[in-house]
Scaffold this active site. Structure first.
Site, PDB file in Angstrom:
ATOM      1  N   ARG A  70      -8.615 -19.627  13.196  1.00  0.00           N
ATOM      2  CA  ARG A  70      -7.687 -19.456  12.079  1.00  0.00           C
ATOM      3  C   ARG A  70      -7.018 -20.780  11.714  1.00  0.00           C
ATOM      4  NH1 ARG A  70      -6.335 -15.439   9.185  1.00  0.00           N
ATOM      5  NH2 ARG A  70      -4.526 -15.786   7.849  1.00  0.00           N
ATOM      6  N   HIS A 125       0.467  -4.835   3.295  1.00  0.00           N
ATOM      7  CA  HIS A 125      -0.580  -5.603   4.004  1.00  0.00           C
ATOM      8  C   HIS A 125      -0.031  -6.907   4.556  1.00  0.00           C
ATOM      9  CE1 HIS A 125      -3.911  -3.325   1.588  1.00  0.00           C
ATOM     10  NE2 HIS A 125      -3.424  -2.611   2.572  1.00  0.00           N
ATOM     11  N   CYS A 160       5.341 -13.608  21.619  1.00  0.00           N
ATOM     12  CA  CYS A 160       6.606 -13.196  21.007  1.00  0.00           C
ATOM     13  C   CYS A 160       7.788 -13.608  21.868  1.00  0.00           C
ATOM     14  CB  CYS A 160       6.593 -11.678  20.822  1.00  0.00           C
ATOM     15  SG  CYS A 160       8.112 -11.003  20.165  1.00  0.00           S
TER      16      CYS A 160
HETATM   17  N1  APR Z   1      -4.089  -7.241 -15.074  1.00  0.00           N
HETATM   18  C1  APR Z   1      -4.489  -5.970 -14.776  1.00  0.00           C
HETATM   19  N2  APR Z   1      -5.495  -5.680 -13.905  1.00  0.00           N
HETATM   20  C2  APR Z   1      -6.102  -6.729 -13.337  1.00  0.00           C
HETATM   21  C3  APR Z   1      -5.771  -8.085 -13.625  1.00  0.00           C
HETATM   22  C4  APR Z   1      -4.699  -8.312 -14.534  1.00  0.00           C
HETATM   23  N3  APR Z   1      -4.278  -9.535 -14.838  1.00  0.00           N
HETATM   24  N4  APR Z   1      -6.574  -8.902 -12.880  1.00  0.00           N
HETATM   25  C5  APR Z   1      -7.396  -8.086 -12.170  1.00  0.00           C
HETATM   26  N5  APR Z   1      -7.113  -6.779 -12.448  1.00  0.00           N
HETATM   27  C6  APR Z   1      -7.671  -5.563 -11.832  1.00  0.00           C
HETATM   28  C7  APR Z   1      -9.115  -5.680 -11.392  1.00  0.00           C
HETATM   29  O1  APR Z   1      -9.972  -5.333 -12.460  1.00  0.00           O
HETATM   30  C8  APR Z   1      -9.169  -4.649 -10.261  1.00  0.00           C
HETATM   31  O2  APR Z   1      -9.383  -3.341 -10.772  1.00  0.00           O
HETATM   32  O3  APR Z   1      -6.951  -5.369 -10.636  1.00  0.00           O
HETATM   33  C9  APR Z   1      -7.772  -4.710  -9.670  1.00  0.00           C
HETATM   34  C10 APR Z   1      -7.682  -5.491  -8.360  1.00  0.00           C
HETATM   35  O4  APR Z   1      -8.357  -4.750  -7.392  1.00  0.00           O
HETATM   36  P1  APR Z   1      -8.785  -5.420  -6.005  1.00  0.00           P
HETATM   37  O5  APR Z   1      -9.362  -6.746  -6.253  1.00  0.00           O
HETATM   38  O6  APR Z   1      -9.607  -4.412  -5.278  1.00  0.00           O
HETATM   39  O7  APR Z   1      -7.400  -5.670  -5.282  1.00  0.00           O
HETATM   40  P2  APR Z   1      -6.515  -4.634  -4.459  1.00  0.00           P
HETATM   41  O8  APR Z   1      -6.615  -3.268  -5.032  1.00  0.00           O
HETATM   42  O9  APR Z   1      -5.178  -5.211  -4.335  1.00  0.00           O
HETATM   43  O10 APR Z   1      -7.237  -4.660  -3.019  1.00  0.00           O
HETATM   44  C11 APR Z   1      -6.689  -3.958  -1.986  1.00  0.00           C
HETATM   45  O11 APR Z   1      -8.209  -4.892  -0.400  1.00  0.00           O
HETATM   46  O12 APR Z   1      -9.385  -6.715   0.146  1.00  0.00           O
HETATM   47  C12 APR Z   1      -8.330  -5.966   0.520  1.00  0.00           C
HETATM   48  O13 APR Z   1      -6.390  -6.540   1.748  1.00  0.00           O
HETATM   49  C13 APR Z   1      -7.011  -6.733   0.514  1.00  0.00           C
HETATM   50  O14 APR Z   1      -4.849  -6.005  -0.286  1.00  0.00           O
HETATM   51  C14 APR Z   1      -6.216  -6.062  -0.594  1.00  0.00           C
HETATM   52  C15 APR Z   1      -6.834  -4.685  -0.666  1.00  0.00           C
END
Ligand code: APR
Length: 281
Positions: A70, A125, A160
């Site tokens: 890391r 998270h 810790c």
């Molecule tokens: N405005 C609105 N929607 C958006 C924008 C924006 N500016 N940019 C991207 N998106 C949409 C994408 O199209 C997608 O549907 O936001 C969504 C993001 O989804 P993910 O990439 O899957 O992110 P998230 O849902 O936060 O992922 C959840 O997965 O990988 C793990 O730990 C990581 O916290 C994360 C979790």
């Protein structure tokens, strides 16, 4: 779109306990990549996602090697320390200041909601700038441990100072349990709310994606009680579930959400706030 923005503003003004759920989509306009959007990290590098599913096992089986790696590997999200919130983060912070938004439950580790001035944020998270003890859940700012020095002296993994337990980054890896304090508080908020504004998430990662379903369940429970003549439980409120996202999600398809405002959070959320202000005049 204009009509649904007005509806969302009315729903927010009429709510008595609104919360927001956010994902990586709200931070893309700040320069933080998302994961599953068209330019997402996993979309572009599926192998990286497969590796990410092995990270927590590595921490459990050999925390020293985990830390060695890391401290030498580049961060997955890049250097996010310098990045600033965008209009979407500020819009939610403004709704909190107005007393409408009671809490944000975010999947994001980028600290941008706090940087935008939001006070009540549950980091589901974790936070990229913090460390956590896996035994007592104590949180530390990353600079409270001189990790480079510990590495030099061969004293990794960090322990810790409170209970002697193993320290890991506060971020939650795939397959890692959500820290119990955050999991409990988030469930409470989902149960309490009468409006859930879901912004910038694909809503496919559990257990976070269960929270809207928990809120929705209250409606079903209320309908069941009415139909069966059972006495209503006083605190069961009908929850309005609104999505603001660039694309539809399983919440849209399964009608867990009442409606989707399809667009960029940095453009849609400020418009909603403007309409809220007009309604409250
Ligand atoms: N405005 C609105 N929607 C958006 C924008 C924006 N500016 N940019 C991207 N998106 C949409 C994408 O199209 C997608 O549907 O936001 C969504 C993001 O989804 P993910 O990439 O899957 O992110 P998230 O849902 O936060 O992922 C959840 O997965 O990988 C793990 O730990 C990581 O916290 C994360 C979790």
């Amino acid at each position: 779109m204009k009509e649904s923005i007005l509806t969302a503003a009315k729903d927010l003004v009429n709510s008595s306990y609104a919360i927001a759920l956010t994902g990586a989509g709200i931070s893309t306009e700040s320069g933080v990549p998302d994961f599953r959007g068209p330019n997402g990290i996993w979309t572009k590098d599926p192998e990286a996602e497969r590796r990410a599913y092995r990270t927590f096992d590595k921490f459990l089986s050999n925390p020293k090697d985990y830390w060695e790696e890391r401290l030498t590997q580049p961060a997955l999200l890049g250097d996010i320390q310098k990045l600033m919130p965008n209009a979407g983060h500020y819009a939610l912070a403004e709704l909190e200041k107005m007393g409408i938004l009671k809490c944000i439950i975010t999947q994001n580790v980028d600290n941008l909601h706090a940087k935008a001035g939001t006070n009540n944020v549950l980091e589901y998270h974790g936070n990229a700038f913090k460390l956590r003890c896996v035994s007592c859940n104590a949180r530390y700012n990353s600079d409270e441990y001189d990790l480079a020095k510990l590495k030099e002296e061969g004293k990794l993994p960090p322990l810790c100072v409170n209970c002697g337990g193993l320290i890991k980054p506060d971020i939650v890896h795939f397959k890692e349990p959500i820290p119990s304090d955050i999991a409990h508080q988030s469930l409470e908020e989902a149960r309490k709310c009468d409006l859930m504004l879901i912004c910038g998430t694909s809503a496919v990662v559990y257990p976070f994606a269960q929270l809207p379903r928990t809120a929705k369940l209250k409606i079903i429970e209320k309908e069941t009680r009415i139909d069966s003549g059972l006495p209503l439980v006083e605190d069961v409120r009908v929850t309005v579930i609104i999505e603001v996202n660039a694309e539809a999600t399983p919440l849209t398809d399964e009608q867990i959400s009442d409606y989707l405002i399809q667009g960029k959070t940095g453009e849609v959320l400020p418009q909603i706030v403007e309409e809220v202000k007009k309604l409250r005049k």
